[in-house]
Design a protein around this motif. Structure first.
Motif, mmCIF file in Angstrom:
data_model
loop_
_atom_site.group_PDB
_atom_site.id
_atom_site.type_symbol
_atom_site.label_atom_id
_atom_site.label_comp_id
_atom_site.label_asym_id
_atom_site.label_seq_id
_atom_site.Cartn_x
_atom_site.Cartn_y
_atom_site.Cartn_z
ATOM 1 N N ARG A 140 62.485 58.640 31.976
ATOM 2 C CA ARG A 140 63.151 58.542 33.281
ATOM 3 C C ARG A 140 63.555 59.904 33.816
ATOM 4 O O ARG A 140 63.424 60.185 35.013
ATOM 5 N N ARG A 164 61.046 42.994 27.444
ATOM 6 C CA ARG A 164 62.017 43.203 28.522
ATOM 7 C C ARG A 164 63.078 44.223 28.124
ATOM 8 O O ARG A 164 63.469 44.328 26.958
ATOM 9 N N PRO A 185 66.873 47.622 33.560
ATOM 10 C CA PRO A 185 66.234 48.341 34.662
ATOM 11 C C PRO A 185 66.634 49.825 34.651
ATOM 12 O O PRO A 185 67.725 50.178 34.188
ATOM 13 N N PRO A 186 65.782 50.707 35.158
ATOM 14 C CA PRO A 186 66.093 52.141 35.162
ATOM 15 C C PRO A 186 67.398 52.489 35.870
ATOM 16 O O PRO A 186 68.109 53.400 35.452
ATOM 17 N N GLU A 187 67.735 51.757 36.927
ATOM 18 C CA GLU A 187 68.973 52.075 37.653
ATOM 19 C C GLU A 187 70.215 51.767 36.807
ATOM 20 O O GLU A 187 71.248 52.434 36.948
ATOM 21 N N TYR A 228 70.334 40.967 34.193
ATOM 22 C CA TYR A 228 69.492 41.950 34.891
ATOM 23 C C TYR A 228 68.367 41.274 35.651
ATOM 24 O O TYR A 228 67.879 40.225 35.240
ATOM 25 N N PRO A 229 67.874 41.932 36.700
ATOM 26 C CA PRO A 229 66.540 41.586 37.204
ATOM 27 C C PRO A 229 65.495 42.049 36.190
ATOM 28 O O PRO A 229 65.770 42.916 35.357
ATOM 29 N N ALA A 253 62.729 43.866 34.108
ATOM 30 C CA ALA A 253 62.215 45.235 33.998
ATOM 31 C C ALA A 253 61.558 45.399 32.642
ATOM 32 O O ALA A 253 61.968 44.776 31.654
ATOM 33 N N SER A 254 60.537 46.228 32.589
ATOM 34 C CA SER A 254 59.881 46.563 31.329
ATOM 35 C C SER A 254 59.723 48.075 31.266
ATOM 36 O O SER A 254 60.085 48.798 32.204
ATOM 37 N N ASP A 304 58.335 50.290 34.088
ATOM 38 C CA ASP A 304 59.181 50.701 35.215
ATOM 39 C C ASP A 304 59.775 52.090 35.005
ATOM 40 O O ASP A 304 60.343 52.662 35.937
ATOM 41 N N TYR A 305 59.667 52.619 33.780
ATOM 42 C CA TYR A 305 60.190 53.950 33.476
ATOM 43 C C TYR A 305 59.108 55.033 33.556
ATOM 44 O O TYR A 305 59.411 56.205 33.380
#
Length: 445
Positions: free
Chosen positions: A110, A127, A130-132, A285-286, A288-289, A292-293
């Protein structure tokens, strides 16, 4: 090593592959590349295209080997990403060493701190946060700056750390007056911070067994200690109550599941440690895997794509079997069981990145439709098993054929010893500790 990698530009096949990547003819296929050459080719692609490279492998041993080789070849750290075991039980003690390694690698991707990484396909699909969320949970302490100790303690708790009297393992912290100890997944040892008022006056690693400082540092990074953080869902207790109400209204209510939900609601409301938070990652969370990073300019290398497809199929099947068994026991609720992306989802995400599929042989079908096909001839020499005469004989043949021959050693002592042994056998060999340039053709270094 970069000079060696750049020499591959002289090979027309490699030049064609790079041109295909930069001209948008991706995904591309590179065949004729055996396992031992994939890390060299991946590192060369990173050096020549100036892109981060993520190599996706079909098993842990190959990924580990590729990460180690790419780190040596690029002279910079490389990340390693395996799959993880989800925690579905509230055990008293849970080992999160695998998660900590994943969190470290994901955060390094990231932030752009690593230019290469090797991942098992399981590690890409499973899973994660998420990055955020990772960005909000991670922070850095620096010497000489001012901090509110109570705010740091609060952020540590939100990041999944446990407060204790004495730090003995990763994910723990202690606060005694103006002394803060914590063990972050970002570091291999715990860190002690000493404050003078609000100013961070000194900081360094310390030994867990002796509690004595071993090395001073000027900054330290704090990362979350788990991939599922209950703190990211402040309304989780209310969401679980609503879920319990829906379950209780069903015609065939699952009493075991209702009992599990009641216990978990009480645990969350009381603010107790909740190791089994993975049960409700879908509420927290929504989706993410690890994909996504990936850095936006990353180049994705799929090593033996058909093996990747088979490994992903087996992983997803086993995960579905485990989840079904846990649903029957009342541990998981059926509507909250998305713990992995599908292999096709990952392939769709690779469309945003230049992609190279590497294989030992050209095959009739690939998971992605290739736009360019390149074959590279690479010779893999056998292991010598300590037989120096065989190594000298093979390297002599290569020198006579006009190749540049480089014999790599792990340190200077071994390098000097090998050079001396070669000279004793009448084999000319120069020594270059730094290897700043590729030796001329027909010579040995």
């Amino acid at each position: 090593m970069r000079k060696i990698l750049e020499e591959l530009l002289n090979e027309p096949e490699f030049a064609r592959l790079c041109n295909a990547i930069e001209s948008g003819k991706s995904p591309a296929v590179l065949s004729g590349v055996s396992a031992v050459h994939r890390s060299l080719t991946a590192a060369a692609l990173s050096a020549v295209t100036d892109r981060p490279v993520i190599a996706v492998c079909a098993d842990e041993n190959e990924a580990k080997r590729m990460a180690e080789d790419m780190a040596i070849l690029t002279d910079s750290p490389s990340g390693l990403l395996f799959g993880r075991e989800f925690t579905f039980y509230n055990a008293e003690s849970v080992s999160r060493a695998g998660e900590h390694s994943r969190i470290r690698t994901l955060n390094n991707l990231r932030t752009g701190r690593i230019r290469t990484a090797a991942a098992v396909i399981d590690g890409i699909l499973c899973r994660t946060m998420p990055p955020e969320i990772m960005e909000g949970a991670a922070f850095t302490l620096r010497m000489g700056e001012e901090y509110d100790l109570s705010d740091i303690a609060r952020r540590l708790v939100l990041g999944g750390y446990r407060r204790c009297m004495q730090v003995e393992g990763a994910g723990q912290f202690s606060l005694r007056g103006g002394i803060l100890d914590f063990f972050s997944p970002a570091h291999s040892e715990p860190i002690r911070c000493e404050f003078f008022g609000d100013e961070l006056d000194s900081m360094g690693f310390f030994d867990v067994s002796t509690q004595r400082r071993t090395e001073n540092v000027t900054e330290a990074e704090i990362l979350p200690t788990a991939e599922t953080l209950v703190s990211a869902a402040p309304d989780l207790a209310e969401d679980l109550k609503k879920l319990l109400a829906r379950v209780s209204r069903r015609k065939t209510a699952n009493n075991d599941l209702m009992e599990t939900l009641n216990k978990d609601i009480a645990r969350v409301k009381d603010g107790r440690v909740f190791p089994a938070a993975d049960r409700y990652i879908d509420l927290i969370y929504p989706f993410a895997s690890a994909a996504d990073y990936f850095p936006p300019d990353a180049l994705v290398v799929l090593c033996e794509p058909n093996r990747l497809k088979e490994r992903a199929k087996n992983y997803l099947w086993q995960l579905s079997e485990d989840v079904a068994a846990l649903q029957e026991k009342g541990i998981l609720e059926g509507s909250l069981c998305r713990f992995s992306a599908e292999f096709e989802d990952f392939l769709s995400q690779t469309e945003d990145f230049p992609t190279v599929m590497m294989d030992s042989f050209t095959v009739s079908a690939y998971p992605l439709t290739p736009k360019a096909l390149t074959s590279m001839t690479a010779k893999q020499l056998p292991s010598y098993g300590g037989n120096l005469d065989a190594a000298v004989s093979d390297s002599d043949d290569l020198v006579r054929a006009g190749y540049s021959v480089i014999l790599a050693c792990s340190d200077r002592r071994r390098c000097d010893a090998l050079a001396e042994l070669l000279h004793d056998r009448g084999a000319d060999c120069s020594i270059d500790y730094e290897l700043t340039a590729v030796p001329p053709r027909g010579t040995r270094t």
